[in-house]
Design a protein around this motif. Structure first.
Motif, PDB file in Angstrom:
ATOM      1  N   VAL A  86     -21.598 -26.866 -56.198  1.00  0.00           N
ATOM      2  CA  VAL A  86     -22.866 -26.256 -56.326  1.00  0.00           C
ATOM      3  C   VAL A  86     -24.191 -27.214 -56.575  1.00  0.00           C
ATOM      4  CG1 VAL A  86     -21.999 -24.383 -57.494  1.00  0.00           C
ATOM      5  CG2 VAL A  86     -22.297 -26.215 -58.731  1.00  0.00           C
ATOM      6  N   LEU A  87     -23.805 -28.668 -56.666  1.00  0.00           N
ATOM      7  CA  LEU A  87     -24.837 -29.571 -56.646  1.00  0.00           C
ATOM      8  C   LEU A  87     -25.296 -30.018 -55.309  1.00  0.00           C
ATOM      9  CD1 LEU A  87     -24.105 -31.413 -59.953  1.00  0.00           C
ATOM     10  CD2 LEU A  87     -25.789 -29.665 -59.655  1.00  0.00           C
ATOM     11  N   MET A  88     -24.055 -30.157 -54.403  1.00  0.00           N
ATOM     12  CA  MET A  88     -24.348 -31.049 -53.196  1.00  0.00           C
ATOM     13  C   MET A  88     -24.441 -29.988 -52.160  1.00  0.00           C
ATOM     14  SD  MET A  88     -23.619 -33.674 -54.737  1.00  0.00           S
ATOM     15  CE  MET A  88     -24.258 -34.460 -53.217  1.00  0.00           C
ATOM     16  N   LYS A  89     -24.093 -28.630 -52.107  1.00  0.00           N
ATOM     17  CA  LYS A  89     -24.432 -27.730 -51.211  1.00  0.00           C
ATOM     18  C   LYS A  89     -25.737 -27.126 -51.403  1.00  0.00           C
ATOM     19  CE  LYS A  89     -22.425 -23.631 -48.976  1.00  0.00           C
ATOM     20  NZ  LYS A  89     -21.278 -22.687 -49.043  1.00  0.00           N
TER      21      LYS A  89
ATOM     22  N   ALA B 136     -33.788 -28.549 -57.053  1.00  0.00           N
ATOM     23  CA  ALA B 136     -32.742 -28.133 -57.881  1.00  0.00           C
ATOM     24  C   ALA B 136     -32.417 -26.673 -57.383  1.00  0.00           C
ATOM     25  CB  ALA B 136     -32.792 -28.164 -59.337  1.00  0.00           C
ATOM     26  N   CYS B 137     -32.204 -26.532 -56.199  1.00  0.00           N
ATOM     27  CA  CYS B 137     -32.153 -25.149 -55.697  1.00  0.00           C
ATOM     28  C   CYS B 137     -30.556 -24.987 -55.136  1.00  0.00           C
ATOM     29  CB  CYS B 137     -33.007 -24.635 -54.442  1.00  0.00           C
ATOM     30  SG  CYS B 137     -32.830 -22.873 -53.999  1.00  0.00           S
ATOM     31  N   ARG B 138     -29.927 -23.998 -55.775  1.00  0.00           N
ATOM     32  CA  ARG B 138     -28.447 -23.688 -55.259  1.00  0.00           C
ATOM     33  C   ARG B 138     -28.580 -22.802 -53.983  1.00  0.00           C
ATOM     34  NH1 ARG B 138     -24.546 -22.926 -60.023  1.00  0.00           N
ATOM     35  NH2 ARG B 138     -23.724 -21.297 -58.542  1.00  0.00           N
ATOM     36  N   PHE B 139     -27.611 -23.293 -53.122  1.00  0.00           N
ATOM     37  CA  PHE B 139     -27.343 -22.589 -51.878  1.00  0.00           C
ATOM     38  C   PHE B 139     -27.095 -20.967 -52.134  1.00  0.00           C
ATOM     39  CE2 PHE B 139     -24.822 -20.476 -48.582  1.00  0.00           C
ATOM     40  CZ  PHE B 139     -25.674 -20.864 -47.592  1.00  0.00           C
ATOM     41  N   ASP B 140     -26.334 -20.710 -53.124  1.00  0.00           N
ATOM     42  CA  ASP B 140     -25.684 -19.207 -53.299  1.00  0.00           C
ATOM     43  C   ASP B 140     -27.077 -18.377 -53.809  1.00  0.00           C
ATOM     44  OD1 ASP B 140     -25.923 -20.296 -55.953  1.00  0.00           O
ATOM     45  OD2 ASP B 140     -23.890 -19.422 -56.615  1.00  0.00           O
TER      46      ASP B 140
ATOM     47  N   TYR C 149     -26.419 -24.449 -44.214  1.00  0.00           N
ATOM     48  CA  TYR C 149     -26.557 -25.069 -45.309  1.00  0.00           C
ATOM     49  C   TYR C 149     -26.096 -26.611 -44.860  1.00  0.00           C
ATOM     50  CZ  TYR C 149     -21.326 -25.321 -45.394  1.00  0.00           C
ATOM     51  OH  TYR C 149     -20.053 -25.628 -44.952  1.00  0.00           O
ATOM     52  N   ARG C 150     -26.665 -27.575 -45.709  1.00  0.00           N
ATOM     53  CA  ARG C 150     -26.044 -28.907 -45.528  1.00  0.00           C
ATOM     54  C   ARG C 150     -25.669 -29.498 -46.761  1.00  0.00           C
ATOM     55  NH1 ARG C 150     -26.912 -27.281 -41.303  1.00  0.00           N
ATOM     56  NH2 ARG C 150     -28.152 -28.291 -39.483  1.00  0.00           N
ATOM     57  N   ILE C 151     -24.936 -30.688 -46.853  1.00  0.00           N
ATOM     58  CA  ILE C 151     -24.551 -31.550 -48.301  1.00  0.00           C
ATOM     59  C   ILE C 151     -25.558 -32.370 -48.334  1.00  0.00           C
ATOM     60  CG2 ILE C 151     -22.709 -32.779 -49.159  1.00  0.00           C
ATOM     61  CD1 ILE C 151     -22.037 -29.912 -48.244  1.00  0.00           C
TER      62      ILE C 151
ATOM     63  N   ASP D 203     -33.545 -30.785 -52.808  1.00  0.00           N
ATOM     64  CA  ASP D 203     -32.836 -32.101 -52.869  1.00  0.00           C
ATOM     65  C   ASP D 203     -31.320 -32.109 -53.296  1.00  0.00           C
ATOM     66  OD1 ASP D 203     -33.841 -30.862 -55.218  1.00  0.00           O
ATOM     67  OD2 ASP D 203     -34.882 -32.776 -55.974  1.00  0.00           O
ATOM     68  N   HIS D 204     -31.181 -31.299 -54.311  1.00  0.00           N
ATOM     69  CA  HIS D 204     -29.581 -30.696 -54.726  1.00  0.00           C
ATOM     70  C   HIS D 204     -29.754 -29.377 -55.618  1.00  0.00           C
ATOM     71  CE1 HIS D 204     -31.855 -31.252 -58.837  1.00  0.00           C
ATOM     72  NE2 HIS D 204     -32.536 -32.214 -58.315  1.00  0.00           N
ATOM     73  N   GLY D 205     -28.638 -28.897 -56.012  1.00  0.00           N
ATOM     74  CA  GLY D 205     -28.466 -27.631 -56.712  1.00  0.00           C
ATOM     75  C   GLY D 205     -28.481 -27.988 -58.030  1.00  0.00           C
ATOM     76  N   GLU D 206     -28.040 -26.902 -58.689  1.00  0.00           N
ATOM     77  CA  GLU D 206     -28.087 -26.864 -60.390  1.00  0.00           C
ATOM     78  C   GLU D 206     -26.583 -26.078 -60.791  1.00  0.00           C
ATOM     79  OE1 GLU D 206     -30.020 -28.383 -62.081  1.00  0.00           O
ATOM     80  OE2 GLU D 206     -31.319 -26.980 -63.485  1.00  0.00           O
TER      81      GLU D 206
END
Length: 311
Positions: free
Chosen positions: A276-279, A59-63, A82-84, A248-251
């Protein structure tokens, strides 16, 4: 009881327990509304690129990752991209990336029970740290525990690739203790007993109910990531080859589902394909590869190590 009967019974129980939760209704609405929204995010299979070791921060956000990784010694060693992701939650990510095929050259070390629940037999070995390294006080697996298990596995399986799945920065937060249970104990218990559905109260229920400020949760989320990175950094030092740190995804922290439907999204509900969930981060570190040892040499070294331990 047949599997179909059991699943229907569990779904009915989930509905009966979940309908009282504002987050439950919100996530149900988000899931079905998302099905009719245009999908602007094409997922990226993590197996489509070559890597020797994959470190997953749950659950780690890219930003947030981008800001925190710059404060660590790791940053100078790698390249931030980054990836989607292929899913907005762990279950989707795992099934879409590893649900078909065999990955017998990979040892998967995980603090997340979903891996054992969904992917048995797919890898050379799954090491369930969520089962044996659980912290009852924290209601999760501390990153130090996962780090220690990984060091042991790397010595035991020196010729394998590794996926190391940290639970952080996903809640429960190490620096934020709440009275309500918002951990993974029910998820853990469900996997241990073979259930496919369970009801966990989340930190986002408390935010929506006004029991805890959103800003305090965001702060604890960032602190959880910092704690995880303290163990990722020495782990990377002990690895070789191409190492990728990802998620695995963002938050979601209350971002709108879309411009047309500004429903606030919290956590990582299934099907909510918002940025924010996919990046997710894709931080690449390249190091020289050590020559692989022959299987017989590995067995001899392990035997010598056991002998020394007895002397």
């Amino acid at each position: 009881m047949t599997n179909i009967t059991r699943i229907l019974k569990e779904k009915a129980t989930s509905l009966h327990k979940g309908y009282r939760s504002p987050l439950w209704w919100r996530n149900v609405a988000i899931k079905y509304i998302s099905m009719i929204l245009p999908d602007r995010h094409n997922g990226f299979p993590v197996t489509s690129e070559n890597w020797d070791h994959l470190i997953i921060l749950d659950a780690c956000r890219f930003d947030v990752f981008s800001e925190e990784i710059r404060k660590t010694p790791i940053y100078e060693q790698g390249t931030l991209e980054y990836r989607i992701s292929m899913g907005s939650m762990t279950k989707e990510f795992l099934l879409k990336n590893f649900g078909t095929g065999n990955f017998k050259d990979i040892v998967y070390i995980t603090a997340n029970p979903f891996v054992d629940m969904l992917l048995k037999g797919r890898f050379y070995k799954i090491i369930p740290v969520w089962k044996h390294g659980w912290d009852d006080k924290l209601n999760t697996v501390h990153p130090k525990t996962l780090y220690e298990y990984t060091l042991y596995a790397m010595k035991k399986y020196p010729n394998k690739r590794f996926i190391v799945h940290f639970m952080q920065p996903h809640f429960p937060y190490i620096t934020l203790r709440v009275k309500e249970e918002t951990g993974f104990s029910k998820h853990r218990e469900a996997v241990l007993t073979g259930k496919t559905h369970w009801d966990d109260k989340t930190i986002w229920d408390l935010v929506i109910e006004g029991k805890i400020p959103l800003e305090r949760v965001k702060q604890a989320y960032r602190e959880n990531l910092r704690i995880a990175l303290k163990y990722v950094e020495p782990l990377v030092r002990k690895m070789d080859g191409k190492i990728v740190i990802t998620a695995d995804h963002g938050e979601a922290f209350g971002e709108p589902l879309s411009r047309v439907l500004p429903i606030k999204v919290y956590g990582h509900p299934e099907g909510a394909r918002i940025e924010v969930l996919m990046k997710v981060p894709w931080f690449v570190i390249r190091k020289p590869k050590r020559p692989k040892e022959k299987a017989e040499e590995v067995r001899i070294k392990q035997a010598i190590g056991k002998l020394k331990g007895r002397l």
